[in-house]
Design a protein around this motif. Structure first.
Motif, PDB file in Angstrom:
ATOM      1  N   VAL A   1       0.860  -1.178   0.000  1.00 25.29           N
ATOM      2  CA  VAL A   1       0.000   0.000   0.000  1.00 25.29           C
ATOM      3  C   VAL A   1       0.897   1.228   0.000  1.00 25.29           C
ATOM      4  O   VAL A   1       1.753   1.383   0.876  1.00 25.29           O
ATOM      5  N   ASN A   2       0.715   2.078  -1.012  1.00 26.66           N
ATOM      6  CA  ASN A   2       1.451   3.338  -1.080  1.00 26.66           C
ATOM      7  C   ASN A   2       0.472   4.494  -0.914  1.00 26.66           C
ATOM      8  O   ASN A   2      -0.559   4.543  -1.613  1.00 26.66           O
TER       9      ASN A   2
ATOM     10  N   ALA B   1       3.824   0.667   2.805  1.00 24.71           N
ATOM     11  CA  ALA B   1       3.818  -0.473   3.718  1.00 24.71           C
ATOM     12  C   ALA B   1       3.791  -1.718   2.845  1.00 24.71           C
ATOM     13  O   ALA B   1       2.923  -1.857   1.975  1.00 24.71           O
ATOM     14  N   VAL B   2       4.755  -2.632   3.074  1.00 21.63           N
ATOM     15  CA  VAL B   2       4.939  -3.768   2.165  1.00 21.63           C
ATOM     16  C   VAL B   2       5.069  -5.054   2.979  1.00 21.63           C
ATOM     17  O   VAL B   2       5.792  -5.100   3.983  1.00 21.63           O
TER      18      VAL B   2
ATOM     19  N   GLU C   1       7.991  -4.170   5.676  1.00 18.75           N
ATOM     20  CA  GLU C   1       8.703  -2.917   5.440  1.00 18.75           C
ATOM     21  C   GLU C   1       7.756  -1.729   5.546  1.00 18.75           C
ATOM     22  O   GLU C   1       6.637  -1.762   5.036  1.00 18.75           O
ATOM     23  N   LEU C   2       8.223  -0.679   6.210  1.00 17.50           N
ATOM     24  CA  LEU C   2       7.587   0.635   6.223  1.00 17.50           C
ATOM     25  C   LEU C   2       8.600   1.637   5.695  1.00 17.50           C
ATOM     26  O   LEU C   2       9.789   1.554   6.036  1.00 17.50           O
ATOM     27  N   GLY C   3       8.139   2.568   4.861  1.00 17.58           N
ATOM     28  CA  GLY C   3       9.114   3.488   4.308  1.00 17.58           C
ATOM     29  C   GLY C   3       8.511   4.760   3.754  1.00 17.58           C
ATOM     30  O   GLY C   3       7.289   4.917   3.658  1.00 17.58           O
ATOM     31  N   TYR C   4       9.413   5.653   3.387  1.00 19.32           N
ATOM     32  CA  TYR C   4       9.047   6.933   2.770  1.00 19.32           C
ATOM     33  C   TYR C   4      10.038   7.226   1.657  1.00 19.32           C
ATOM     34  O   TYR C   4      11.247   7.008   1.801  1.00 19.32           O
ATOM     35  N   ASN C   5       9.530   7.722   0.526  1.00 21.55           N
ATOM     36  CA  ASN C   5      10.382   8.193  -0.553  1.00 21.55           C
ATOM     37  C   ASN C   5       9.851   9.532  -1.033  1.00 21.55           C
ATOM     38  O   ASN C   5       8.637   9.673  -1.273  1.00 21.55           O
TER      39      ASN C   5
ATOM     40  N   LYS D   1      13.742   3.649   5.266  1.00 25.72           N
ATOM     41  CA  LYS D   1      13.176   2.306   5.307  1.00 25.72           C
ATOM     42  C   LYS D   1      13.323   1.716   6.701  1.00 25.72           C
ATOM     43  O   LYS D   1      14.397   1.769   7.299  1.00 25.72           O
ATOM     44  N   LEU D   2      12.242   1.126   7.208  1.00 27.05           N
ATOM     45  CA  LEU D   2      12.266   0.291   8.398  1.00 27.05           C
ATOM     46  C   LEU D   2      11.922  -1.127   7.961  1.00 27.05           C
ATOM     47  O   LEU D   2      10.968  -1.329   7.204  1.00 27.05           O
TER      48      LEU D   2
END
Length: 707
Positions: A468-469, A480-481, A536-540, A553-554
């Motif tokens: 989900v982006n 969230a992956v 994975e949780l992240g931001y770009n 990235k977490l």
């Protein structure tokens, strides 16, 4: 030296963006075109829309780094652990696992896998592509079996070469420096009304490390030559063909590591170098049916040839049929006897079963009757592997908000080695894959995919991924992956049939000029696939006004059923009894401060736990890089890079690389003169205790002429 996980500032930034999405839309919208990522899902996506973490090493960064090898470039990727087995054998893993066996990443050249299925490795020094031919390297940092099948367990590295259309003209480059560095490159590109072509030739040479732990020459130099031909041809407005041919030949020195099993035998110290030859060809037909629908069919063939012949000496009893049967009956008992023959000569066979003692006493009698004499013979440890691959991929836009990529793949692998497989072993693999992207609203992007794979040797598997982006705007996204991935045991791990036939024995053994060594290793044949679950949780985001790219990235990854036993011909017993867990954070920042300056920072904090200590060897808890690229004007440019890791196989690594270049216009062409200085900041060996340099620095220069 290293700070803790750098979460405070990125976390504050994420909180601000999430709490004020309307303000974010106003601040960060711009008219610049969005960059596109190709490797993640096989769909063209913006970095903010990718269901995972990506690192892209562009041509500017590749050139400025001054790196001579692809493995060295990967130090710029957060979480990538780069070490050396020897001077001509790099060890590259994402997040870690066994230092000497890099088994868990998929490596592609223009989408073609160069992961050797037979012996579970990637030969980084022997990849048949020159640095000068690389346009960019896309690294998907995380499991991606969904898109690329088994072996894409922890990461995917896609090396994308320059298009022939962007390679017109002539390039000649020569590099010389300390440590025996002697590289060269030449290419010619041309085009016609409907097509383009690039032909390149290149070579590489260096001396490897200077000395082992005892101060002796380590024998790990390399020499190689490469050939590459790339052609693109338009057939009509909708169809095109791309084809490539490449070849590589060279030699890699190997230190003589054979130690006689029996006491009193002196090793002759013969060379055991490897002659390496690689060949590859691919053909791809592209069809654009309409703007919303395209497909391609690609076929490729590859061949790896590793010729290794050497001479070894041991006691004649090494070829005793009775000792061979004893090994097959009880390897531990046979090894105990072999290593302590003189101790048992007077007392008789060590305690064991009646069958074991009977065979042992026969061997001891042979030992006393003269079989302790030294015999020497030739060993052929060569291996040849071939791969044939056929793939169909269809990309379809079902509506304005829904895209689908799907495809089929067939691959045939064959390995041939008298030593490793007692002949030939092959495997056939079928795959079906699909990835769906649904833009539910302006801000929400939902993605799901799966890969079904069936292997003749490893069985079948189904691996999914969901993501989900939340797109704050097209340039800023939260993700969230959850994904699952597998790695199939390779032919060596599962089906090894390892034994040495020694020829040209002098003197003969038991009256024969050739004989089979008593140690024999068999694979279990029933290994299961390794399985990984990743969260994975992240931001770009890209701040256009600042020229700033940021990715955070977490991650929390678990691998079960791991095959961790080292690949050696000494009671090698592979199993799925191992597991690992990796948790932590990664950050990468790429900032163009102004037209002249570019800053790049990466950092990774990796907390690893493994049931087998070998799987923690190449995990550095703290690692990262820092780079500053500067255009000074008047043709002058410079780059400064720092690379560091807290411990790789127990050894700290810190290095600073400096590159200074001057470009001189010459009519329609130019001449670039450059110098690179690499300075180690630590006093540690590189990954292993035998990898040592006499000097902490190395200097090399290059001259490149283009016209």
């Amino acid at each position: 030296m290293y700070p803790g996980p750098p979460l405070s500032r990125p976390s504050l930034l994420l909180a601000l963006l999430c709490s004020t999405p309307a303000l974010a839309d106003d601040l960060f919208l711009d008219s610049q075109p969005l960059p596109e990522i190709l490797t993640a899902t096989r769909l063209k996506q913006s970095p903010a829309a990718v269901p995972g973490s990506m690192t892209v090493l562009d041509s500017e960064l590749i050139n400025a780094s001054g790196a001579r090898d692809i493995s060295e470039l990967l130090r710029l990727v957060p979480g990538m652990m780069v070490g050396n087995i020897s001077g001509n054998q790099a060890a590259v893993n994402y997040h870690g696992t066994n230092a000497s066996e890099a088994r868990r990443m998929q490596v592609l050249i223009d989408g073609r896998s160069v992961y050797r299925a037979g012996l579970a490795t990637v030969d980084w020094s022997d990849i048949p592509v020159a640095m000068e031919d690389i346009e960019r390297i896309e690294v998907f940092r995380g499991p991606n079996t969904v898109s690329y099948g088994a072996n894409a367990l922890m990461a995917v590295i896609n090396i994308i070469t320059r298009s022939p259309a962007n390679s017109h003209g002539t390039r000649i480059k020569v590099t010389r420096g300390q440590r025996g560095i002697s590289d060269w490159y030449a290419s010619q590109g041309t085009g016609w009304d409907t097509g383009d072509l690039r032909l390149s030739l290149s070579g590489q040479e260096d001396d490897g490390f200077d000395s082992d732990r005892n101060g002796a020459d380590y024998r790990d130099s390399r020499r190689l030559n490469r050939f590459s031909l790339s052609v693109s041809q338009m057939l009509n407005e909708q169809q095109s063909i791309d084809w490539q041919l490449s070849a590589k030949e060279g030699s890699n020195q190997r230190p003589y590591t054979y130690r006689p099993v029996f006491s009193g035998i002196t090793s002759a110290g013969y060379n055991s170098d490897v002659i390496a030859k690689d060949y590859a060809g691919s053909l791809r037909w592209n069809l654009d049916i309409n703007p919303d629908h395209s497909l391609y069919i690609q076929g490729s063939a590859q061949h790896w040839d590793r010729q290794q012949n050497w001479r070894a000496c041991d006691a004649e009893v090494s070829f005793s049929p009775e000792l061979t049967r004893l090994w097959q009956l009880n390897p531990n008992y046979a090894e105990l006897l072999a290593r302590h023959m003189d101790n048992f000569t007077g007392s008789g066979a060590p305690p064991g079963s009646a069958a074991e003692q009977a065979l042992a006493n026969q061997v001891l009698t042979q030992w006393k009757d003269g079989a302790k004499r030294t015999v020497c013979g030739d060993i052929d440890q060569s291996a040849r592997e071939s791969r044939y691959d056929l793939e169909l991929q269809d990309t379809l836009s079902l509506s304005d908000g829904v895209r689908l990529v799907s495809g089929l793949n067939y691959r045939y692998d064959r390995a041939d080695s008298e030593t490793y497989f007692n002949g030939t072993l092959d495997d056939s693999t079928w795959r079906a894959f699909g990835q769906l992207e649904w833009r539910a609203t302006e801000h929400w992007l939902l993605q799901g995919g799966a890969m079904f794979e069936d292997s003749q040797l490893s069985g079948s598997s189904l691996t999914p991924r969901v993501a989900v982006n939340y797109l704050i705007n097209p340039r800023h996204g939260l993700r969230a992956v959850y994904s699952e991935a597998i790695r199939s045991p390779d032919m060596f791990e599962n089906n090894v049939n390892w034994s040495y036939r020694v020829t040209k024995l002098s003197p003969t053994a038991y009256g024969q000029p050739s004989a089979q060594y008593f140690v024999k290793t068999r694979g279990p044949g029933n290994l299961d696939q390794e399985r990984m679950r990743s969260r994975e949780l992240g931001y770009n985001g890209f701040f256009a006004d600042l020229g700033l790219n940021l990715d955070v990235k977490l991650f929390y990854d678990e691998i079960s059923g791991m095959i961790s036993e080292p690949l050696r011909n000494n009671q090698y017993i592979a199993s799925n009894s191992n597991s690992s867990r990796f948790a932590g954070t990664e950050t990468q920042l790429d900032w163009r401060l102004n037209p002249a300056d570019r800053l790049r920072l990466t950092y990774a904090y990796v907390d690893a736990e493994a049931s087998n200590p070998l799987d923690e060897q190449l995990t550095a808890r703290h690692s990262g890089s820092a780079g500053w690229l500067r255009d000074w004007g008047q043709g002058w440019s410079s780059a400064l890079f720092y690379y560091g890791s807290s411990a790789l196989n127990g050894y700290r690594f810190e290095r600073v690389d400096t590159r200074v270049a001057k470009r001189i216009p010459l009519g329609k062409g130019s001449l670039e003169l450059a110098g690179v200085l690499q300075q180690r900041l630590d006093d540690e060996p590189t990954t292993f205790v035998d990898n040592n340099y006499d000097s902490h620095h190395v200097l090399y220069f290059s001259a490149e002429l283009t016209f």
